[in-house]
Design a protein around this motif. Structure first.
Motif, short mmCIF file in Angstrom:
data_model
loop_
_atom_site.label_atom_id
_atom_site.label_comp_id
_atom_site.label_asym_id
_atom_site.label_seq_id
_atom_site.Cartn_x
_atom_site.Cartn_y
_atom_site.Cartn_z
N TRP A 185 0.92 4.19 -2.70
CA TRP A 185 0.82 5.57 -2.23
C TRP A 185 1.97 6.42 -2.77
O TRP A 185 1.78 7.55 -3.20
CB TRP A 185 0.81 5.58 -0.69
CG TRP A 185 0.41 6.91 -0.12
CD1 TRP A 185 1.15 8.03 -0.04
CD2 TRP A 185 -0.88 7.25 0.40
NE1 TRP A 185 0.44 9.05 0.51
CE2 TRP A 185 -0.82 8.60 0.79
CE3 TRP A 185 -2.07 6.54 0.59
CZ2 TRP A 185 -1.90 9.27 1.36
CZ3 TRP A 185 -3.14 7.20 1.16
CH2 TRP A 185 -3.05 8.53 1.54
N ASN B 139 0.83 -1.21 0.00
CA ASN B 139 0.00 0.00 0.00
C ASN B 139 0.87 1.26 0.00
O ASN B 139 0.52 2.26 -0.62
CB ASN B 139 -0.93 0.00 1.21
CG ASN B 139 -2.07 -0.98 1.05
OD1 ASN B 139 -2.38 -1.40 -0.07
ND2 ASN B 139 -2.69 -1.37 2.15
N LEU C 96 -8.39 2.48 -0.39
CA LEU C 96 -7.06 3.09 -0.43
C LEU C 96 -7.04 4.27 -1.41
O LEU C 96 -6.47 5.33 -1.12
CB LEU C 96 -6.01 2.04 -0.84
CG LEU C 96 -4.58 2.56 -0.87
CD1 LEU C 96 -4.09 2.92 0.53
CD2 LEU C 96 -3.64 1.55 -1.50
N THR D 180 -6.38 -0.62 3.91
CA THR D 180 -5.67 0.65 3.72
C THR D 180 -4.48 0.78 4.68
O THR D 180 -3.96 1.87 4.87
CB THR D 180 -6.61 1.85 3.94
OG1 THR D 180 -7.15 1.77 5.28
CG2 THR D 180 -7.75 1.87 2.96
#
Lengths: 333, 426
Positions: free
Chosen positions: A111, A107, A194, A281
């Motif tokens: 990101w 994640n 997310l 997330t």
């Protein structure tokens, strides 16, 4: 060539001539600057006194906590035991075997990529649009920069309302334009959660990128732009070959900030989803916090925080060097 | 220059670890004392669902202030925020002097284990607080009693009686009846069960309800004592029930995106027919619901099932308080029989001690709940357990994440049960 001949065939008995290298004067005990030693000592003392407060702050707020963190990463501290047992590398071994860490890292990577590229593209696009604007420029700068100065907690809460499945503006807006079937529980759907949080972060960060790049654009040599226009360069060519090289150091600085932020992201995720649903997330920051402060695994959380730092350093250093090199080459605004 | 820039970058990046490192104090090291004692106390409570309740508590505390000469600064924080920051606050030494928090290993027990609570064992003897023994056990860790157990509460299903009657549906008395009612409600485009799980902890209530009714208190005892495994067929079945209800559309779309408040709002609006929630909501329901509300236990396969019961939030004293005497006076006030009676009448809260309710004007829902909870103390009836107050943080995280995963389609019932079993054994 002549010079080489002269140097390699000196006359054995020749007297010192103008071609003979001049020896430097012998160093004497006195400093060349002529500053009295008493003054130099006073200057040294003054320098130390001036630096001392900063050094003290660095030691207290950086070196000591860093050492403290290193210590906790090598013991098993649960928040109670004043003498936690030394466990060596166990915390690090565990985190490499922990599937939740890899899921969180994945994640983080998403990101870092989307959370870096999107604000750069949006911010640059907005800056280019506003670059030529004469009237109302301040309004745009304030309007786009405003989200960045808002507290992340407030941003997270408000966007949480927007994403709300029953009363949120997003689903209602989609229904109004006939796209109600696209509505979903944005923050509770593992496929969208997310990206929904990331969208909020991009919204907040783009304004920062916009303001910085707009400032850089103000220093771009417009004569070069005009010249490229006369040469028939299209908009993309002008951007790629004329504008971007001139703002590259600033562009890299902004890239460094957003990219490193992608490693340490925490607050917006924590506020909006807490890492859920069911870890969908979770990023390294929230996972470290959860272990340290919710499960009382302070050492494990500290080890995770150190790993986040270690992961971020190479990128920060590489981009920093690249920026410096470009600046020394005379590129940039 | 290169070395300098590298060092700068390294030092700058290293600051990110300070978040954790700066907070790694030795919790519980502070020793209470009377040095520097002031007459002002910080008292932190969970934000009540009804804002009016906070005002009433302020008024009530004003009585205490007048009689004791101690100034009480009342603070309220949403439960979810409190869950995440309370421990950090207490560790940092910036916590409240007295605070209300849940009873059981997952709440007060975790704080006691972390050395963050003041030992009230001596105060119990000194003041003779009359708390039911079963409740006192929930705030006792390793032989030391750390708090006054919170309100007695049950978890079950609230239902909109008017909506049920309008659609010709009876209150379900068995699980098949509940499923049939849900199917009928769904057909009429009414959300059958307004289950929410955005915050995560609601998942513990959902599992507690279904499991308690399925295995009874004895079965729950066996699970909580480790005599039965958490991946047993009964646990899988209870989890699968919610998984199936979600897939069948008996729950809102993506319960994991629906907050606790939104689910309650969905019920109030009449768009949802049933609401899994607890007796703490009764006062708000009495005040706000524009329809008749019924309250039933979550049904079992062949019967009405049993209520899930537990203890809510009660007062604890921070180990680091500088106002030890004042804090104990406040706790004594909060544990008094007079305050217990005031709680029942004004906040609809049932303290875990004998309460004289003669002369009090109570709603039918409140009266029903008083009867149900009194059974907790008298052992007259079977009552289930609210799991998360009796288990560890590690288990609770596995349970909350697990049910979220179940309701969002990320995990199966079997996978969640396996993770529960693994977490219980840690």
């Amino acid at each position: 060539m002549n010079r080489t001949v002269v140097e390699t065939s000196p006359a054995p008995t020749a007297a010192p001539s103008s071609s003979t290298p001049v020896k430097p004067p012998r160093r004497s005990g006195r400093p060349r600057s002529g500053t009295p030693s008493v003054t130099r000592k006073a200057q040294t003392r003054l320098g130390l006194i001036l630096v001392a407060p900063l050094m003290a702050m660095v030691v207290v707020f950086l070196i000591f906590p860093l050492g403290n963190a290193l210590y906790y990463a090598f013991v098993d501290f649960n928040g109670i035991n004043p003498r936690p047992p030394f466990v060596g590398l166990d915390n690090f071994v565990e985190l490499f075997k922990d599937p939740s860490v890899w899921a969180a890292l994945k994640n983080n990577v998403i990101w870092i990529v989307l959370g870096t590229v999107s604000p750069l593209v949006i911010g640059l696009g907005l800056a280019l649009l506003v670059w030529g604007v004469r009237r109302g420029s301040i309004f745009y700068r304030v309007a786009f920069f405003f989200p960045y100065i808002l507290p992340q907690v407030a941003v997270g809460v408000v966007w949480g309302w927007i994403y709300d499945p029953t009363r949120g503006w997003l689903n209602r807006g989609l229904e109004l334009v006939g796209l109600g079937s696209l509505g979903t529980g944005w923050l509770g759907n593992p496929d969208t959660a997310l990206y929904a949080v990331l969208g909020t972060a991009v919204w907040a960060t783009s304004g920062f990128v916009f303001v910085i790049l707009l400032s850089a654009l103000r220093n771009v040599d417009t004569e070069l732009v005009d010249a490229s226009l006369l040469d028939g360069a299209g908009p993309l060519s002008r951007l790629w070959y004329v504008v971007l090289p001139q703002i590259m150091p600033v562009f890299l600085m902004v890239t460094t900030i957003t990219l490193v932020g992608g490693f340490s992201v925490f607050d917006i995720v924590f506020i909006m989803t807490g890492g859920g649903p069911a870890g969908a997330t979770e990023v390294l920051g929230t996972y470290a916090y959860g272990n340290a402060f919710q499960l009382n695994r302070i050492s494990y959380g500290t080890a995770l925080a150190l790993v986040i730092t270690v992961l971020a350093i190479p990128f920060a250093v590489w981009l920093n060097r690249l920026q410096r090199r470009l600046s020394l080459q005379g590129m940039g605004a | 220059m290169k070395l300098r820039s590298t060092l700068q970058a390294a030092l700058a990046a290293a600051t990110s670890v300070l978040v954790v490192a700066g907070c790694t104090g030795t919790g519980g090291a502070a020793s209470p004392g009377t040095a520097g004692e002031s007459k002002t106390l910080r008292y932190l409570v969970e934000q009540p669902e009804d804002a009016e309740a906070l005002k009433k508590l302020e008024t009530r505390l004003a009585d205490f202030e007048k009689s004791s000469g101690i100034d009480v600064k009342l603070e309220a924080m949403p439960y979810d925020n409190m869950r995440t920051v309370l421990q950090t606050q207490l560790r940092s030494g910036d916590g409240p002097d007295v605070f209300n928090w849940g009873s059981g290993p997952g709440f007060g027990g975790a704080l006691a284990k972390a050395g963050l609570l003041y030992d009230l064992t001596g105060a119990y003897e000194q003041h003779g607080w009359k708390v039911y023994p079963f409740a006192k056990d929930r705030v006792t860790v390793d032989g030391k009693t750390y708090g006054i157990p919170g309100e007695m509460e049950t978890v079950g299903l609230f239902y909109n009686k008017d909506l049920f009657a309008k659609n010709g549906i009876q209150a379900p008395r068995t699980l098949p009846e509940l499923t049939a009612a849900a199917a009928a409600l769904k057909a009429k485009k009414i959300v059958p069960i307004a289950a929410s799980d955005k915050e995560g902890w609601q998942g513990g209530h959902l599992l507690s309800m279904a499991l308690s009714s399925a295995v009874g208190s004895e079965g729950m005892d066996a699970l909580l004592k480790g005599e039965k495994s958490w991946n047993s067929p009964e646990v899988v079945s209870a989890l699968k029930l919610w998984e199936d209800y979600g897939k069948a559309g008996y729950l809102p779309d993506f319960p994991t995106s629906l907050s606790y408040d939104n689910a309650t709002a969905l019920f109030y609006s009449g768009k949802a027919a049933m609401l899994p929630n607890g007796s703490w909501l009764i006062r708000e329901l009495d005040a706000n619901a524009k329809f008749q509300v019924g309250y039933i236990p979550f049904p079992a396969q062949n019967g009405p099932g049993i209520f899930t019961a537990g203890l809510g939030s009660g007062p604890y004293v921070s180990v680091g308080t500088k106002n030890q005497d004042a804090a104990l006076k406040l706790v004594d006030f909060l544990a008094s029989p007079e305050h217990a009676r005031w709680l029942v009448q004004n906040l609809g809260v049932i303290p875990p001690q004998p309460v004289d309710v003669s002369g009090l004007k109570l709603s039918p829902l409140m009266t029903q709940t008083l009867q149900d909870t009194s059974k907790l103390a008298s052992d007259k009836s079977d009552l289930g357990y609210n799991i998360d107050v009796l288990t560890t943080d590690v288990f609770n995280k596995a349970m909350w994440d697990g049910v979220q995963g179940l309701l969002s389609g990320q995990r199966s019932a079997e996978q969640v049960a396996e993770s529960l079993d693994a977490a219980f054994k840690k």
